[in-house]
Design a protein around this motif. Structure first.
Motif, PDB file in Angstrom:
ATOM      1  N   GLY A 178      42.207  37.374  37.311  1.00 41.47           N
ATOM      2  CA  GLY A 178      42.628  36.730  36.065  1.00 41.47           C
ATOM      3  C   GLY A 178      44.012  37.143  35.623  1.00 41.47           C
ATOM      4  O   GLY A 178      44.793  36.320  35.135  1.00 41.47           O
ATOM      5  N   TRP A 217      46.376  35.134  37.930  1.00 43.22           N
ATOM      6  CA  TRP A 217      46.270  33.680  37.832  1.00 43.22           C
ATOM      7  C   TRP A 217      46.569  33.175  36.422  1.00 43.22           C
ATOM      8  O   TRP A 217      47.387  32.258  36.222  1.00 43.22           O
ATOM      9  N   LEU A 218      45.917  33.769  35.410  1.00 40.71           N
ATOM     10  CA  LEU A 218      46.071  33.276  34.046  1.00 40.71           C
ATOM     11  C   LEU A 218      47.447  33.581  33.466  1.00 40.71           C
ATOM     12  O   LEU A 218      47.915  32.885  32.566  1.00 40.71           O
ATOM     13  N   VAL A 251      48.481  32.795  29.584  1.00 46.80           N
ATOM     14  CA  VAL A 251      47.408  33.502  28.870  1.00 46.80           C
ATOM     15  C   VAL A 251      47.772  34.983  28.790  1.00 46.80           C
ATOM     16  O   VAL A 251      48.013  35.610  29.825  1.00 46.80           O
ATOM     17  N   VAL A 306      42.748  38.388  28.500  1.00 49.54           N
ATOM     18  CA  VAL A 306      41.980  38.554  29.741  1.00 49.54           C
ATOM     19  C   VAL A 306      41.184  39.861  29.694  1.00 49.54           C
ATOM     20  O   VAL A 306      39.991  39.894  30.007  1.00 49.54           O
TER      21      VAL A 306
END
Length: 304
Positions: free
Chosen positions: A113, A116-117, A122, A127
């Motif tokens: 995460g 990727w995020l 984000v 996360v």
């Protein structure tokens, strides 16, 4: 474990010091590895993947140098043999197996995460908070771990401390410290990537061991932001500021809040280290490790 193995005081102190040092000198690879990294990456807008691309290789050098320095420093105190039969089986440490298994899944998904995020904007905090909420829910469902005690026992003072450091740093800027530091960093920049990396790293390390690494990394960030540097030289300063703030605090017990908390826990376990002993070991270990790590950074950016 050390008590169960009946290690003598010198051997116990050797392993305790080693654990404390490696925890900090191995904290370079990811933005989330330590609070200092988060603050610096957030200030300069460095993405999770870009940060890791630079610092993972640098961290390997830091870890190798630390292990070599520790082995040399404590070579006379480390026992040649010990009986593992005196230790409890690892499985006996698992209180709640569901939470134990879920913890590994959460850690793996967090790492995915973070990479990727971050690409879609984000924040890292969102996360991390999501992963913590999942793990807390699993632990609460099992009724084997007192989740309320976990929340009460969390070091919330670190949050207050971090916010307070922002006030201290901007006060130091208004007093002119960042202006002096900016002028010094501009001089280092005149010697290219190597001068910027080594100069910034050692100055940050010295300031960290004297006045704590949190205000130091923030003062360093403000000073770097005010310099006339660009490109690889500026990048070298940004990462060297992090390295100095991660490794420099190990020279003195007051260099980082983590070290102070660590020494407090050790004292509660009956393991005490005088400031004189800590400083003597800290400066001998830290300076060569810092030098090699900064050299690794300069080489990494040279081949960027």
């Amino acid at each position: 474990m050390l008590a169960a193995l009946r290690f003598p005081p010198k051997a116990t102190l050797a392993f305790v010091m080693a654990a404390g040092f490696i925890a900090d000198t191995a904290s370079l690879p990811l933005v989330v590895s330590i609070l200092v990294n988060i603050v610096s990456a957030d200030y300069f807008g460095i993405g999770f993947a870009r940060y890791a691309a630079v610092m993972v290789l640098v961290n390997l050098v830091s870890v190798a140098a630390t292990l070599a320095a520790l082995a040399w420093c404590f070579r006379k105190d480390i026992p040649a043999r010990y009986d593992l039969a005196q230790l409890r089986r690892p499985q006996e440490a698992i209180v709640d197996r569901a939470t134990f298994v879920a913890g590994w899944w959460v850690l793996a998904l967090l790492l995915i995460g973070f990479f990727w995020l971050d690409e879609i904007g984000v924040p890292i905090s969102v996360v991390a908070a999501g992963g913590a909420a999942v793990l807390l829910a699993v632990a609460a469902r099992g009724h084997r771990i007192a989740t309320r005690e976990v929340l009460r026992g969390a070091p919330w003072q670190v949050v207050v401390f971090s916010l307070g450091m922002y006030l201290v740093v901007y006060g130091l800027r208004n007093a002119g410290l960042t202006g002096l530091l900016t002028a010094l960093l501009d001089r280092f920049a005149g010697y290219g990537v190597w001068g910027a990396a080594l100069g910034t790293g050692f100055v940050t390390a010295i300031l960290s061991c004297v006045m704590n690494n949190m205000p130091t990394v923030l003062v360093g960030a403000l000073a770097i932001d005010a310099t006339a540097t660009t490109g690889a030289v500026r990048e070298a300063m940004v990462y060297a500021n992090v390295i100095g703030a991660d490794l420099g605090p190990k020279i003195t017990p007051i260099g980082s809040l983590a070290t102070l908390l660590w020494l407090h826990v050790l004292a509660a376990k009956g393991i005490r280290s005088s400031w004189t002993y800590y400083f003597r070991v800290g400066i001998v270990l830290t300076l060569p490790i810092l030098f090699l790590t900064l050299c690794a950074l300069a080489l990494r950016l040279d081949f960027n």
